[in-house]
Enzyme design. Structure first.
Site, short mmCIF file in Angstrom:
data_model
loop_
_atom_site.label_atom_id
_atom_site.label_comp_id
_atom_site.label_asym_id
_atom_site.label_seq_id
_atom_site.Cartn_x
_atom_site.Cartn_y
_atom_site.Cartn_z
N GLY A 28 -56.56 -1.64 -51.51
CA GLY A 28 -57.57 -2.55 -52.05
C GLY A 28 -58.26 -3.45 -51.04
O GLY A 28 -59.03 -4.32 -51.44
N GLY A 29 -58.01 -3.24 -49.75
CA GLY A 29 -58.62 -4.11 -48.74
C GLY A 29 -60.14 -4.09 -48.79
O GLY A 29 -60.79 -5.14 -48.77
N LYS A 30 -60.70 -2.89 -48.91
CA LYS A 30 -62.17 -2.81 -48.91
C LYS A 30 -62.72 -3.32 -50.23
O LYS A 30 -63.79 -3.93 -50.26
CB LYS A 30 -62.62 -1.38 -48.60
CG LYS A 30 -62.22 -0.95 -47.19
CD LYS A 30 -62.73 0.40 -46.80
CE LYS A 30 -62.10 0.86 -45.50
NZ LYS A 30 -60.67 1.23 -45.62
N ASP B 229 -58.53 4.38 -58.34
CA ASP B 229 -57.59 5.16 -57.54
C ASP B 229 -56.77 6.02 -58.49
O ASP B 229 -56.34 5.56 -59.55
CB ASP B 229 -56.66 4.26 -56.71
CG ASP B 229 -56.11 5.00 -55.49
OD1 ASP B 229 -56.65 4.82 -54.39
OD2 ASP B 229 -55.16 5.80 -55.67
N ARG C 29 -50.31 3.03 -56.63
CA ARG C 29 -51.23 2.37 -55.70
C ARG C 29 -52.23 1.46 -56.44
O ARG C 29 -52.67 0.47 -55.89
CB ARG C 29 -51.92 3.42 -54.82
CG ARG C 29 -50.90 4.02 -53.82
CD ARG C 29 -51.48 5.15 -53.01
NE ARG C 29 -52.56 4.75 -52.12
CZ ARG C 29 -52.40 4.28 -50.88
NH1 ARG C 29 -51.20 4.12 -50.39
NH2 ARG C 29 -53.46 3.97 -50.14
N ASP D 37 -59.92 10.82 -61.37
CA ASP D 37 -60.02 11.70 -60.21
C ASP D 37 -61.47 11.59 -59.71
O ASP D 37 -62.41 11.97 -60.43
CB ASP D 37 -59.69 13.14 -60.66
CG ASP D 37 -59.83 14.13 -59.52
OD1 ASP D 37 -60.42 13.79 -58.47
OD2 ASP D 37 -59.35 15.26 -59.68
N ASP E 3 -64.08 5.97 -49.59
CA ASP E 3 -63.17 5.84 -48.43
C ASP E 3 -62.07 6.89 -48.67
O ASP E 3 -61.03 6.58 -49.24
CB ASP E 3 -62.62 4.41 -48.37
CG ASP E 3 -61.81 4.14 -47.13
OD1 ASP E 3 -62.18 4.63 -46.05
OD2 ASP E 3 -60.78 3.44 -47.23
N CYS F 33 -60.41 7.72 -41.98
CA CYS F 33 -59.77 7.32 -40.72
C CYS F 33 -59.29 8.58 -40.01
O CYS F 33 -58.31 8.55 -39.27
CB CYS F 33 -58.66 6.30 -40.94
SG CYS F 33 -57.30 6.88 -41.95
C1 LIG Z 1 -57.72 6.06 -47.48
S1 LIG Z 1 -56.92 5.54 -48.93
C2 LIG Z 1 -58.02 4.28 -49.48
C3 LIG Z 1 -57.85 2.96 -48.77
C4 LIG Z 1 -58.65 1.84 -49.45
N1 LIG Z 1 -60.06 2.17 -49.53
C5 LIG Z 1 -58.49 0.49 -48.78
O1 LIG Z 1 -59.36 0.07 -48.03
O2 LIG Z 1 -57.48 -0.18 -49.05
C6 LIG Z 1 -57.29 6.85 -50.03
C7 LIG Z 1 -56.87 6.61 -51.49
O3 LIG Z 1 -57.41 7.69 -52.26
C8 LIG Z 1 -56.58 7.91 -53.38
N2 LIG Z 1 -56.91 9.25 -53.92
C9 LIG Z 1 -56.52 10.46 -53.45
N3 LIG Z 1 -57.10 11.45 -54.17
C10 LIG Z 1 -57.89 10.85 -55.10
C11 LIG Z 1 -58.75 11.33 -56.12
N4 LIG Z 1 -58.93 12.65 -56.32
N5 LIG Z 1 -59.41 10.44 -56.89
C12 LIG Z 1 -59.24 9.10 -56.69
N6 LIG Z 1 -58.42 8.59 -55.75
C13 LIG Z 1 -57.77 9.45 -54.95
C14 LIG Z 1 -55.17 7.75 -52.80
O4 LIG Z 1 -54.25 7.43 -53.83
C15 LIG Z 1 -55.38 6.64 -51.77
O5 LIG Z 1 -54.99 5.40 -52.32
#
Ligand SMILES: C[S@@+](CC[C@H](N)C(=O)[O-])C[C@H]1O[C@@H](n2cnc3c(N)ncnc32)[C@H](O)[C@@H]1O
Length: 292
Positions: free
Chosen positions: A110-112, A130, A135, A161, A179, A232
């Site tokens: 959730g930072g962004k 998410d 998470r 999704d 992201d 990243c």
């Molecule tokens: C790179 S992290 C995001 C970090 C976040 N943007 C932050 O700044 O804190 C990617 C996130 O995508 C979620 N995720 C993975 N597949 C997904 C999907 N198909 N739909 C939605 N979220 C998904 C994961 O649970 C994970 O929390």
């Protein structure tokens, strides 16, 4: 010949991709990380010394290798959020204005989303999505730790999704942040078990789902709206190649917006921050405007 796997395969794959740059890049990935502490204005926290700043970041912040763990102030809200300076760039690229309708498609922890909330000033709509329930709980925790309840009235947390969202909602948001989940090679390198299980098929599979999410993002943003795609990842399959595929599969529906930042380097379609030259990242972002 079967492709190399494990640490040897990893080295081979990224040495092919980054050429002579790879040994220094790998060394920098293993070095200690710096952090940016983004001040939470609701905590009324002030740094005691004159803070160091990264040019181009529009949030009050300080830079150090390590900070004390974030903590609550007398106001009852957590003082700062620690992140990589490059992770602030997608928020700068979104150029959010109070009143806009925004969705952060992969938002946890959730930072962004927290930075989006600061920019929107509780006006318009912020949806933090998410797919992972565990998470999502972290998004709620961050919002409750950092923001008064009265400042969260425009905030919603959902669990869809991201790649299928476009089946239910279209042309609905002014700005979309994607992201995306990615290879996170820095974490792989730091984790011997993950590294031993690494195989080149992994980044290819992740790239397939990243593209599906970006195609969905382009459907759910309004015409003239902006999608920021970020990862990243070091793997180009998950960065410029995703935008290349968008040109192949969605030609005429979008245009690329070129952005420049005070640190990092331009790529064919976006911007990349790598730790060998900047001490930040790895991070990649590309900015797309829907035109049709
Ligand atoms: C790179 S992290 C995001 C970090 C976040 N943007 C932050 O700044 O804190 C990617 C996130 O995508 C979620 N995720 C993975 N597949 C997904 C999907 N198909 N739909 C939605 N979220 C998904 C994961 O649970 C994970 O929390």
């Amino acid at each position: 010949m079967t492709p190399l796997k494990g640490p040897e395969g990893f080295d081979h794959f990224y040495a092919e991709m980054y050429g002579e740059r790879w040994p220094r890049l790998k060394e920098s990935l293993l070095a200690a990380k710096k952090h940016v502490a983004i001040v939470n204005p609701f905590s009324k926290f002030k740094f005691s010394e004159k803070p160091l700043t990264v040019t181009g970041l529009s949030f009050e912040h300080d830079v150090k290798e390590s900070f004390p763990q974030p903590d609550k102030t007398e106001e009852g809200y957590t003082n700062y959020y620690l992140m990589d300076a490059a992770s602030v760039l997608p928020i700068e690229a979104l150029d959010l204005q109070p009143g806009e309708k925004v969705v952060d498609l992969c938002a946890a922890p959730g930072g962004k989303s927290f930075l989006c909330a600061l920019k929107l000033q509780n006006q318009g709509l912020l949806v933090s999505n998410d797919r992972s329930a565990a998470r999502r709980a972290r998004i709620h925790r961050i919002f409750d730790d950092y923001l008064p309840k009265t400042e969260q009235k425009n905030h919603k947390v959902t669990g869809h999704d991201a790649s299928k969202w476009c089946l239910y909602e279209k042309s609905a948001y002014d700005k979309v942040l994607l992201d995306a989940p990615c290879s996170s090679e820095r974490h792989v390198l730091e984790d011997s078990k993950e590294l031993s299980q690494w195989a080149p098929g992994r980044t290819k599979a992740i790239a397939v789902s990243q593209f599906a999410m970006l195609a969905s993002a382009l459907d759910i943003v309004k015409k003239e709206g902006i999608v920021v795609y970020s990862t990243c990842a070091l793997s180009q399959l998950e960065n410029d190649d995703i935008i290349r595929k968008l040109y192949q599969k969605r030609a005429g529906r979008f245009e690329l917006i070129r952005k420049e930042f005070s640190f990092g380097e331009p790529t064919e379609f976006g911007w990349q921050v790598l730790p060998d030259t900047t001490g930040w990242g790895p991070f990649y972002l590309a900015v797309v405007k829907r035109i049709k």
